[in-house]
Scaffold this motif. Sequence first.
Motif, PDB file in Angstrom:
ATOM      1  N   GLY A 344     -43.255  17.943 -43.197  1.00 16.23           N
ATOM      2  CA  GLY A 344     -41.969  17.281 -42.970  1.00 16.23           C
ATOM      3  C   GLY A 344     -40.803  18.245 -42.902  1.00 16.23           C
ATOM      4  N   ASP A 345     -41.001  19.498 -43.313  1.00 14.35           N
ATOM      5  CA  ASP A 345     -39.930  20.486 -43.214  1.00 14.35           C
ATOM      6  C   ASP A 345     -39.594  20.799 -41.759  1.00 14.35           C
ATOM      7  N   TRP A 346     -40.543  20.539 -40.844  1.00 11.21           N
ATOM      8  CA  TRP A 346     -40.270  20.850 -39.434  1.00 11.21           C
ATOM      9  C   TRP A 346     -40.702  19.735 -38.464  1.00 11.21           C
ATOM     10  N   TRP A 347     -41.699  18.915 -38.808  1.00 17.59           N
ATOM     11  CA  TRP A 347     -42.039  17.754 -37.985  1.00 17.59           C
ATOM     12  C   TRP A 347     -41.218  16.567 -38.474  1.00 17.59           C
ATOM     13  N   CYS A 348     -41.293  15.453 -37.752  1.00 19.95           N
ATOM     14  CA  CYS A 348     -40.521  14.265 -38.120  1.00 19.95           C
ATOM     15  C   CYS A 348     -41.290  13.360 -39.077  1.00 19.95           C
ATOM     16  N   TYR A 349     -42.416  13.839 -39.605  1.00 22.90           N
ATOM     17  CA  TYR A 349     -43.227  13.072 -40.543  1.00 22.90           C
ATOM     18  C   TYR A 349     -43.173  13.693 -41.932  1.00 22.90           C
ATOM     19  N   LYS A 350     -43.396  12.870 -42.948  1.00 23.43           N
ATOM     20  CA  LYS A 350     -43.679  13.372 -44.280  1.00 23.43           C
ATOM     21  C   LYS A 350     -45.178  13.579 -44.394  1.00 23.43           C
ATOM     22  N   GLY A 351     -45.568  14.670 -45.049  1.00 21.31           N
ATOM     23  CA  GLY A 351     -46.972  15.010 -45.107  1.00 21.31           C
ATOM     24  C   GLY A 351     -47.592  14.834 -46.479  1.00 21.31           C
ATOM     25  N   LYS A 352     -48.919  14.609 -46.469  1.00 16.78           N
ATOM     26  CA  LYS A 352     -49.678  14.515 -47.703  1.00 16.78           C
ATOM     27  C   LYS A 352     -51.092  15.010 -47.427  1.00 16.78           C
ATOM     28  N   LEU A 353     -51.592  15.906 -48.272  1.00 16.56           N
ATOM     29  CA  LEU A 353     -52.949  16.415 -48.117  1.00 16.56           C
ATOM     30  C   LEU A 353     -53.917  15.443 -48.790  1.00 16.56           C
ATOM     31  N   LEU A 354     -54.750  14.782 -47.979  1.00 22.82           N
ATOM     32  CA  LEU A 354     -55.706  13.814 -48.507  1.00 22.82           C
ATOM     33  C   LEU A 354     -57.014  14.471 -48.952  1.00 22.82           C
ATOM     34  N   LYS A 355     -57.394  15.537 -48.275  1.00 22.66           N
ATOM     35  CA  LYS A 355     -58.663  16.202 -48.569  1.00 22.66           C
ATOM     36  C   LYS A 355     -58.538  17.679 -48.229  1.00 22.66           C
ATOM     37  N   GLU A 356     -58.950  18.538 -49.132  1.00 22.27           N
ATOM     38  CA  GLU A 356     -58.910  19.978 -48.865  1.00 22.27           C
ATOM     39  C   GLU A 356     -60.028  20.384 -47.912  1.00 22.27           C
ATOM     40  N   GLY A 357     -59.764  21.448 -47.157  1.00 25.80           N
ATOM     41  CA  GLY A 357     -60.738  21.931 -46.196  1.00 25.80           C
ATOM     42  C   GLY A 357     -61.717  22.923 -46.791  1.00 25.80           C
ATOM     43  N   GLN A 358     -62.585  23.427 -45.920  1.00 21.17           N
ATOM     44  CA  GLN A 358     -63.581  24.409 -46.317  1.00 21.17           C
ATOM     45  C   GLN A 358     -62.930  25.793 -46.436  1.00 21.17           C
ATOM     46  N   GLU A 359     -63.232  26.503 -47.487  1.00 20.03           N
ATOM     47  CA  GLU A 359     -62.809  27.888 -47.700  1.00 20.03           C
ATOM     48  C   GLU A 359     -61.308  28.049 -47.912  1.00 20.03           C
ATOM     49  N   HIS A 360     -60.522  27.071 -47.467  1.00 19.78           N
ATOM     50  CA  HIS A 360     -59.068  27.110 -47.632  1.00 19.78           C
ATOM     51  C   HIS A 360     -58.585  25.667 -47.722  1.00 19.78           C
ATOM     52  N   PRO A 361     -57.643  25.372 -48.620  1.00 19.04           N
ATOM     53  CA  PRO A 361     -57.177  23.977 -48.736  1.00 19.04           C
ATOM     54  C   PRO A 361     -56.738  23.368 -47.411  1.00 19.04           C
ATOM     55  N   ALA A 362     -56.184  24.200 -46.515  1.00 19.21           N
ATOM     56  CA  ALA A 362     -55.713  23.687 -45.230  1.00 19.21           C
ATOM     57  C   ALA A 362     -56.730  23.886 -44.115  1.00 19.21           C
ATOM     58  N   GLY A 363     -57.942  24.360 -44.455  1.00 19.31           N
ATOM     59  CA  GLY A 363     -58.906  24.779 -43.454  1.00 19.31           C
ATOM     60  C   GLY A 363     -59.702  23.659 -42.818  1.00 19.31           C
ATOM     61  N   VAL A 364     -60.800  24.063 -42.172  1.00 17.06           N
ATOM     62  CA  VAL A 364     -61.650  23.130 -41.434  1.00 17.06           C
ATOM     63  C   VAL A 364     -62.089  21.982 -42.336  1.00 17.06           C
ATOM     64  N   GLY A 365     -61.904  20.755 -41.847  1.00 16.65           N
ATOM     65  CA  GLY A 365     -62.264  19.572 -42.612  1.00 16.65           C
ATOM     66  C   GLY A 365     -61.122  18.982 -43.417  1.00 16.65           C
ATOM     67  N   ALA A 366     -59.998  19.691 -43.532  1.00 18.79           N
ATOM     68  CA  ALA A 366     -58.849  19.156 -44.265  1.00 18.79           C
ATOM     69  C   ALA A 366     -58.323  17.897 -43.581  1.00 18.79           C
ATOM     70  N   LEU A 367     -57.964  16.916 -44.370  1.00 22.54           N
ATOM     71  CA  LEU A 367     -57.364  15.684 -43.867  1.00 22.54           C
ATOM     72  C   LEU A 367     -55.925  15.607 -44.352  1.00 22.54           C
ATOM     73  N   ARG A 368     -55.016  15.317 -43.441  1.00 21.01           N
ATOM     74  CA  ARG A 368     -53.620  15.156 -43.822  1.00 21.01           C
ATOM     75  C   ARG A 368     -53.106  13.812 -43.333  1.00 21.01           C
ATOM     76  N   GLN A 369     -52.256  13.223 -44.133  1.00 24.08           N
ATOM     77  CA  GLN A 369     -51.637  11.948 -43.781  1.00 24.08           C
ATOM     78  C   GLN A 369     -50.169  12.178 -43.459  1.00 24.08           C
ATOM     79  N   LEU A 370     -49.726  11.650 -42.327  1.00 19.29           N
ATOM     80  CA  LEU A 370     -48.346  11.774 -41.893  1.00 19.29           C
ATOM     81  C   LEU A 370     -47.725  10.387 -41.849  1.00 19.29           C
ATOM     82  N   THR A 371     -46.549  10.219 -42.447  1.00 21.16           N
ATOM     83  CA  THR A 371     -45.886   8.912 -42.482  1.00 21.16           C
ATOM     84  C   THR A 371     -44.460   9.027 -41.956  1.00 21.16           C
TER      85      THR A 371
END
Length: 471
Positions: A344-371
């Motif tokens: 949300g600091d740069w897109w028009c959505y507020k963000g929330k990390l629903l699921k961490e990714g592989q090897e990195h919290p933001a990595g492959v498989g990470a799920l994010r919710q935008l509202t």
Amino acid sequence: MSQRLSQIAFSVSDLRRSHQWYQDLFGFTPAGGTESFKGWACSTVQGVPGARTTCWWLLDTQEQFQIELFEYERPESRPLPADWRMCDIGYNLVGIHVPDFDAALQRAMRLNAPLVGDIVGAPGQRRACLRDPDGALLELMEDDPRATNPRLRPSGGERSTVRFITLSVMDLEQSRDFFRNALQMQEAQDVDLHGPEHEALWGLQGAERKSALYWADDILIEVVQYLSPQGRAQPADYRISDLGILNIAFGFRQESELRRVFNRTVNAGAKPNFPVPISVFNWAVMYVNDPQGFSFELLSVRPYYDGQMGFTPKHFDTLVHHQVLIEAPRELIWGVLANHAGIGDWWCYKGKLLKEGQEHPAGVGALRQLTRFGEKVVEEVMTFEPLQRMDYRLISGAPVKFHFGRIDLSTAADGRVFVDYSIRFKAKIPGTQWLMRLIIGGRMKRATKRLKTLCEQRSRDAFGASASRAT
């Protein structure tokens, strides 16, 4: 002249993912697609009751040849068995010549596609095997079976070229009879595609088999019967819609040619899915099943209709694309992009990390919710290459489908960071494509501007703090 092989078809679980994966690894070119393969006609042609599917096409360097990707809405496409082996009965391997073998291996690593077995062969003749996102087995070839008898191709460059497909059968002699009498194809005598050493590619070292090769115009069809270990038959409830290699198609320019081959296959014991080919003036089609149950498509397309049938380059969806140069450290920019909760600091959505990714919290498989104002969107990270690239797809919550987002970072000549941001999608509601392009494109343009402002401000703040500490 041998029958032309015009298609190799795959059943995939995620059309957007597979479509982009084949482009990234092999350089294949999009050639459009269709959502009209559904209902009675599709079910009748394919022999899949209740079939409802979306199909996209990809091109390599060859004329009148395409990779065809089907995603079935119904029936459900079942995955390959976890213990599937190369010797098991079915279409089981596609060979692709790559112009730069080492570069292809590096791309495969970035795409999380590890090798199945060993790399086999001396420099210049190396081979390797990997699986596509749904487990279909692919062989990367440094050598080209056509090298001793090269042919001009309409498109070249850095794209790869499909060179063979392998069928594992129960009865090689019965297959030989079908290829000889029904398809009127002669065995290839000018090439040795696989030897015993190649069994290590797919983990069957020491296997024994016998085989036959056929040139289908510019592509080899390899028919193999494994003697040890013997291949397991397909399940009694197998459908060609199950994930993996679906079938192959022989292509014709005249419907009369298709009908002649159709009649020969039926006379040779093949079972068509309908008594006659289905004709739509500019093209005609029917699937037949040989005496061992292998599905073959017969397809005729008039040359002027190639563009409608996926034999010329074309995009199926809409692209929105923005680029920006940012005067800030690459690490800082990547840190902003990889902070899903702070989007949300740069897109028009507020963000929330629903699921961490592989090897990195933001990595492959990470799920994010935008509202945003009651709108709720869920996205999944597909590719995560730190400081270089992030791909993501829409899971739910927006009136679009086949969504694919990509953010690429590179360093410009003046030292600034070049951010290349693109999104592809198809509107769910017919007639709203232009509106969705306007909305998404506008939001994306504002987002890239905010990203630039935010990162450059944080860079200045960090530089100022560093300067203060230094004094």
